[in-house]
Design an enzyme around this catalytic site. Structure first.
Site, PDB file in Angstrom:
ATOM      1  N   CYS A 258       3.944  -3.955  -5.812  1.00 28.62           N
ATOM      2  CA  CYS A 258       4.762  -4.037  -4.887  1.00 28.62           C
ATOM      3  C   CYS A 258       5.351  -4.090  -5.340  1.00 28.62           C
ATOM      4  O   CYS A 258       7.147  -3.261  -5.825  1.00 28.62           O
ATOM      5  CB  CYS A 258       4.570  -4.494  -3.588  1.00 28.62           C
ATOM      6  SG  CYS A 258       3.038  -3.650  -2.676  1.00 28.62           S
TER       7      CYS A 258
HETATM    8  P1  NAD Z   1      -2.743   2.678  -2.896  1.00 27.51           P
HETATM    9  O1  NAD Z   1      -2.940   3.669  -4.446  1.00 27.51           O
HETATM   10  O2  NAD Z   1      -4.176   1.308  -2.832  1.00 27.51           O
HETATM   11  O3  NAD Z   1      -3.863   3.888  -1.924  1.00 27.51           O
HETATM   12  C1  NAD Z   1      -2.984   5.110  -1.507  1.00 27.51           C
HETATM   13  C2  NAD Z   1      -4.521   6.219  -1.211  1.00 27.51           C
HETATM   14  O4  NAD Z   1      -3.751   7.260  -0.913  1.00 27.51           O
HETATM   15  C3  NAD Z   1      -4.990   6.353  -2.666  1.00 27.51           C
HETATM   16  O5  NAD Z   1      -6.561   6.556  -1.812  1.00 27.51           O
HETATM   17  C4  NAD Z   1      -4.881   8.076  -3.401  1.00 27.51           C
HETATM   18  O6  NAD Z   1      -6.286   8.135  -3.015  1.00 27.51           O
HETATM   19  C5  NAD Z   1      -4.780   8.618  -1.393  1.00 27.51           C
HETATM   20  N1  NAD Z   1      -3.572   9.683  -2.015  1.00 27.51           N
HETATM   21  C6  NAD Z   1      -2.819  10.372  -2.568  1.00 27.51           C
HETATM   22  N2  NAD Z   1      -1.844  11.139  -2.324  1.00 27.51           N
HETATM   23  C7  NAD Z   1      -2.484  11.706  -1.013  1.00 27.51           C
HETATM   24  C8  NAD Z   1      -2.342  12.942  -0.557  1.00 27.51           C
HETATM   25  N3  NAD Z   1      -1.788  13.862  -0.996  1.00 27.51           N
HETATM   26  N4  NAD Z   1      -3.082  12.868   1.072  1.00 27.51           N
HETATM   27  C9  NAD Z   1      -4.167  11.827   0.948  1.00 27.51           C
HETATM   28  N5  NAD Z   1      -4.400  10.713  -0.122  1.00 27.51           N
HETATM   29  C10 NAD Z   1      -3.296  10.527  -0.498  1.00 27.51           C
HETATM   30  O7  NAD Z   1      -1.503   2.383  -1.895  1.00 27.51           O
HETATM   31  P2  NAD Z   1      -1.119   0.962  -1.419  1.00 27.51           P
HETATM   32  O8  NAD Z   1      -1.066   0.139  -2.237  1.00 27.51           O
HETATM   33  O9  NAD Z   1      -2.414   1.075  -0.040  1.00 27.51           O
HETATM   34  O10 NAD Z   1       0.109   1.430  -0.611  1.00 27.51           O
HETATM   35  C11 NAD Z   1       0.176   3.247  -0.399  1.00 27.51           C
HETATM   36  C12 NAD Z   1       1.971   2.439   0.403  1.00 27.51           C
HETATM   37  O11 NAD Z   1       2.312   1.319   1.161  1.00 27.51           O
HETATM   38  C13 NAD Z   1       2.935   2.646  -1.131  1.00 27.51           C
HETATM   39  O12 NAD Z   1       3.886   2.603  -0.854  1.00 27.51           O
HETATM   40  C14 NAD Z   1       3.131   0.515  -1.238  1.00 27.51           C
HETATM   41  O13 NAD Z   1       4.350   0.629  -1.834  1.00 27.51           O
HETATM   42  C15 NAD Z   1       2.774   0.225   0.430  1.00 27.51           C
HETATM   43  N6  NAD Z   1       2.403  -1.423   0.627  1.00 27.51           N
HETATM   44  C16 NAD Z   1       1.479  -1.197  -0.471  1.00 27.51           C
HETATM   45  C17 NAD Z   1       1.218  -3.086   0.144  1.00 27.51           C
HETATM   46  C18 NAD Z   1       0.525  -3.894  -1.242  1.00 27.51           C
HETATM   47  O14 NAD Z   1      -0.424  -5.149  -0.780  1.00 27.51           O
HETATM   48  N7  NAD Z   1      -0.789  -2.607  -1.481  1.00 27.51           N
HETATM   49  C19 NAD Z   1       1.934  -3.881   0.784  1.00 27.51           C
HETATM   50  C20 NAD Z   1       2.867  -3.029   1.572  1.00 27.51           C
HETATM   51  C21 NAD Z   1       3.371  -1.819   1.680  1.00 27.51           C
END
Ligand code: NAD
Length: 430
Positions: A266
């Site tokens: 992030c």
């Molecule tokens: P991640 O990479 O862990 O998970 C994303 C998931 O989305 C994956 O499993 C992927 O296969 C899936 N995906 C991608 N394209 C897709 C589609 N078209 N249809 C269905 N599934 C699809 O990501 P994350 O860490 O959960 O982060 C997600 C968002 O939240 C990002 O924008 C990130 O910046 C934000 N965020 C993350 C955190 C954190 O600590 N990881 C905290 C707050 C916000």
């Protein structure tokens, strides 16, 4: 309520399981077949404290959560949460490819829907994205009008990896960016079991609150590393400075851990995309935020510079690296300082033995061949010329592990006084 969650990553899966726990009926949709299969067996694809228990209860015992690779499930729900990844492009700008794909697919399914449907972006997206990207795609692919048949909101997630489940159930605040009050009221109802203050605002303001929050946290870390680098030259311990600062209620003591800087999925990418959007689209150079990134970039490699000062030429030297995850209690190595440090050590010819309690497999996939992965900290340390502490896992904090060794601590994992009595100890900026 019936909820579809797009993306079964940290944000999506934790939100899905948390909402299922509150009694909602949830379907989690992900393009990753293996991830979906694991969730349907009640198992977490992510190492997050409490997530396995929550999934096994919601999926296997209560049947309130299931996963699918198909978007059809959206049709039978009232709300869809977009929780897909938003990585960086090589120029630092945000890659909205996954968000676009998700919005198109949701729009395509909503074409056949009778009645109102709320679409909520939870992914971190550059301010303006919901209005300029998500809404036009939903309208184009559904043939419906946002504000009438489809409601839209932005509801950022602030979870911290390693304690994501706990953070989901105990948020500091809930930010609801709403296109209209109908959309916002549904989210207020969705979160009625949580006691956190709710801030209701417009969509773009909510998107910017998320960026400002991450930019501030990153700035605190680079600020204290800047102070630490000055203190180090003065022969002053920055952790004594933090102690002195912490009693000022305006400053506090959180996110002031001097060391090798921030990584993870992030802070680095969100800061880069904010700087990029600000300087290219908005005509503002964001000088402070650039400096935050610059300080952070330099900080990780200081541990390699100190190793060289201690050992001389690193060619053939045995270096133990303790910690591969970007922080303790997770197996996530995205933008982990350990990866940069190890690549730099390998480039200088060092023989690297690495150990992490959880992140070895993810690191193995991200690093070039040539790293020896150990089964314990003691094994990695055993015949090393120098030990680098890169992630502050609890198990690395026992000074007795390092008797007689040369140790460079990148995270203030050890008590310097105790460590100095047992080994040749040096902090990265203290
Ligand atoms: P991640 O990479 O862990 O998970 C994303 C998931 O989305 C994956 O499993 C992927 O296969 C899936 N995906 C991608 N394209 C897709 C589609 N078209 N249809 C269905 N599934 C699809 O990501 P994350 O860490 O959960 O982060 C997600 C968002 O939240 C990002 O924008 C990130 O910046 C934000 N965020 C993350 C955190 C954190 O600590 N990881 C905290 C707050 C916000």
């Amino acid at each position: 309520m019936k909820i579809s969650v797009i993306g079964a990553g940290y944000v999506g899966l934790v939100s899905a399981a948390g909402l299922a726990h509150f009694g909602h009926s949830v379907i989690c949709i992900d393009t990753d077949i293996e991830r979906v299969a694991l969730v349907n067996r009640g198992k977490s694809p992510l190492r997050e404290a409490g997530l396995d228990d929550l999934l096994s209860r919601c999926v296997l015992s209560e049947g309130s959560l299931k996963a699918s690779t198909e978007y059809d499930g959206v049709l039978d729900t009232d709300i869809t949460l977009i929780c897909v990844g938003t990585p960086s492009n090589s120029d630092g700008s945000i890659d909205l490819g996954y968000v676009r794909e998700a919005a198109k697919s949701i729009g395509g399914v909503l074409k056949a829907k009778d009645g109102y449907h709320l679409v909520v972006t939870r992914s971190t997206v550059i301010p303006g994205t919901t209005m300029d990207v998500v809404i036009p795609l939903l309208e184009k692919y559904s043939g419906k009008k946002v504000g009438e048949d489809i409601g839209v909101a932005f509801n950022p997630e602030f979870l911290q990896e390693g304690k994501a489940v706990q953070a989901f159930f105990n948020p500091d605040r809930i930010i609801i960016g709403e296109l209209d009050s109908k959309a916002g009221d549904i989210l207020v109802e969705l979160y009625k079991d949580m006691s956190a203050p709710i801030v209701r605002t417009d969509v773009t303001t909510a998107e910017m609150i998320k960026y400002a929050s991450n930019a501030f946290l990153a700035t605190k870390i680079s600020f204290i590393n800047e102070i630490a680098n000055i203190c180090h030259r003065l022969g002053v311990d920055v952790y004594d400075i933090v102690n002195g600062l912490s009693f000022d209620y305006r400053i506090g003591d959180r996110f002031l851990n001097a060391g090798i800087g921030f990584g993870g999925s992030c802070l680095p990418k969100d800061l880069r995309s904010l700087v990029h959007a600000s300087s290219t689209r908005l005509g503002y150079p964001a000088l402070l935020l650039r400096a935050v990134l610059d300080v952070n970039d330099a900080q990780a490699l200081k541990i390699v510079e100190i190793t060289e000062r201690k050992l001389g030429n690193l060619d053939g030297k045995k270096v133990a690296v303790l910690g591969l995850a970007f922080k303790p209690n997770t197996d996530d190595v995205r933008e982990a300082p350990a990866l940069r440090i190890i690549r730099e050590l390998l480039a200088k010819g060092a023989l690297v033995a690495a150990y992490d309690p959880q992140a070895t497999e993810n690191a193995r996939a991200a690093l070039p061949a040539g790293v020896r992965y150990s089964d314990s900290a003691a094994e990695a340390i055993a015949d090393s010329d120098c030990v680098l502490i890169v992630t502050e896992w609890d198990e690395f904090s026992d000074e007795n592990l390092y008797r007689g060794k040369t140790v460079i601590d990148g995270r203030r994992a050890l008590d310097p006084r105790k460590a100095c009595a047992l080994c040749d100890y040096q902090g990265v900026c203290w």
